[in-house]
Design a protein around this motif. Structure first.
Motif, PDB file in Angstrom:
ATOM      1  N   THR A 116       0.563  -1.614   0.231  1.00  0.00           N
ATOM      2  CA  THR A 116       0.272   0.221   0.016  1.00  0.00           C
ATOM      3  C   THR A 116       0.511   1.455   0.044  1.00  0.00           C
ATOM      4  O   THR A 116       0.465   2.181   0.053  1.00  0.00           O
ATOM      5  N   ASN A 117       2.382   1.155   0.297  1.00  0.00           N
ATOM      6  CA  ASN A 117       3.074   2.233   0.695  1.00  0.00           C
ATOM      7  C   ASN A 117       3.337   2.357  -0.467  1.00  0.00           C
ATOM      8  O   ASN A 117       4.888   3.873  -1.103  1.00  0.00           O
ATOM      9  N   SER A 136       0.213   4.537  -3.456  1.00  0.00           N
ATOM     10  CA  SER A 136       0.267   5.399  -2.487  1.00  0.00           C
ATOM     11  C   SER A 136       1.060   6.816  -2.904  1.00  0.00           C
ATOM     12  O   SER A 136       0.098   7.870  -3.490  1.00  0.00           O
ATOM     13  N   LYS A 159      -2.019   7.770  -5.566  1.00  0.00           N
ATOM     14  CA  LYS A 159      -3.391   8.156  -4.527  1.00  0.00           C
ATOM     15  C   LYS A 159      -3.205   9.520  -3.727  1.00  0.00           C
ATOM     16  O   LYS A 159      -3.839  10.541  -3.706  1.00  0.00           O
ATOM     17  N   ASN A 160      -1.385   9.640  -3.920  1.00  0.00           N
ATOM     18  CA  ASN A 160      -0.879  11.174  -3.065  1.00  0.00           C
ATOM     19  C   ASN A 160      -0.984  11.868  -4.801  1.00  0.00           C
ATOM     20  O   ASN A 160      -0.200  13.405  -4.780  1.00  0.00           O
ATOM     21  N   ASN A 179      -5.453   3.379  -1.828  1.00  0.00           N
ATOM     22  CA  ASN A 179      -5.500   2.768  -1.377  1.00  0.00           C
ATOM     23  C   ASN A 179      -4.950   1.809  -0.420  1.00  0.00           C
ATOM     24  O   ASN A 179      -4.382   0.198  -0.475  1.00  0.00           O
TER      25      ASN A 179
END
Length: 189
Positions: free
Chosen positions: A51-52, A56, A59-60, A134
């Motif tokens: 997820t990171n 991520s 999403k960012n 995410n």
């Protein structure tokens, strides 16, 4: 092929530059958790690591920076996939040296982690590309996987356990099912 390897190298350098702290922390965790195969901890840390990563970034709103490089969408997704698998495989393999397991057991533990990572990498990318979160939606899918796989006492009662990325009753069956889902994602992009 040489062109893709150059692009993969640039992508890996970018990831190490931006996420070196996270990569180091998860590598230390994977060093011991994957060879020991403490089921829930292994899957939870692999899930957190995934997820990171690219999910991520998407999403960012950092995906436009990545795609401004001379990459296609499929190259970015595949580069991130290879990088994620390497960051699970390498510490897991090194950790085997510290644990007294047979080579077959260690190989199966690492293979189980890679199958789980393949499945949830695809789930995370589907969630993010469709405008979702995410972490939230993939975590709900992980909980649904845990619940659906826990019904029944054996594989005769619950055939879902055979292809479940968490339970992996049949490792090759779960790998075939989720790798075909992953290839479908890459082809549809």
């Amino acid at each position: 092929m040489n062109n893709f390897l150059n692009k993969l190298e640039v992508f890996i350098q970018k990831e190490f530059t931006e996420k070196s702290g996270r990569i180091f922390l998860f590598s230390l965790i994977f060093l011991f958790v994957i060879p020991l195969h403490i089921s829930f901890l292994t899957w939870f840390f692999v899930f957190l690591f995934l997820t990171n990563m690219l999910g991520s970034d998407i999403k960012n709103k950092k995906f436009s920076l990545i795609i401004s490089l001379p990459y296609s969408y499929a190259e970015v997704f595949f580069s991130s996939y290879i990088f994620s698998l390497l960051m699970i495989l390498i510490p897991g393999t090194i950790g085997v040296a510290f644990i007294n397991f047979s080579a077959v057991t260690a190989f199966l533990n690492i293979l189980r982690a890679l199958i789980f990572a393949t499945a949830y990498y695809g789930v995370i990318l589907i969630s993010v590309t469709l405008g979702g979160d995410n972490f939230g939606i993939p975590f709900l899918i992980l909980l649904a996987d845990l619940i659906l796989g826990s019904f029944g006492s054996g594989y005769n009662v619950n055939p879902y356990r055979l292809i479940s990325p968490y339970y992996q009753g049949n490792m090759w069956g779960s790998y075939d099912f989720f790798s075909s889902c992953f290839v479908f994602i890459l082809v549809s992009i």
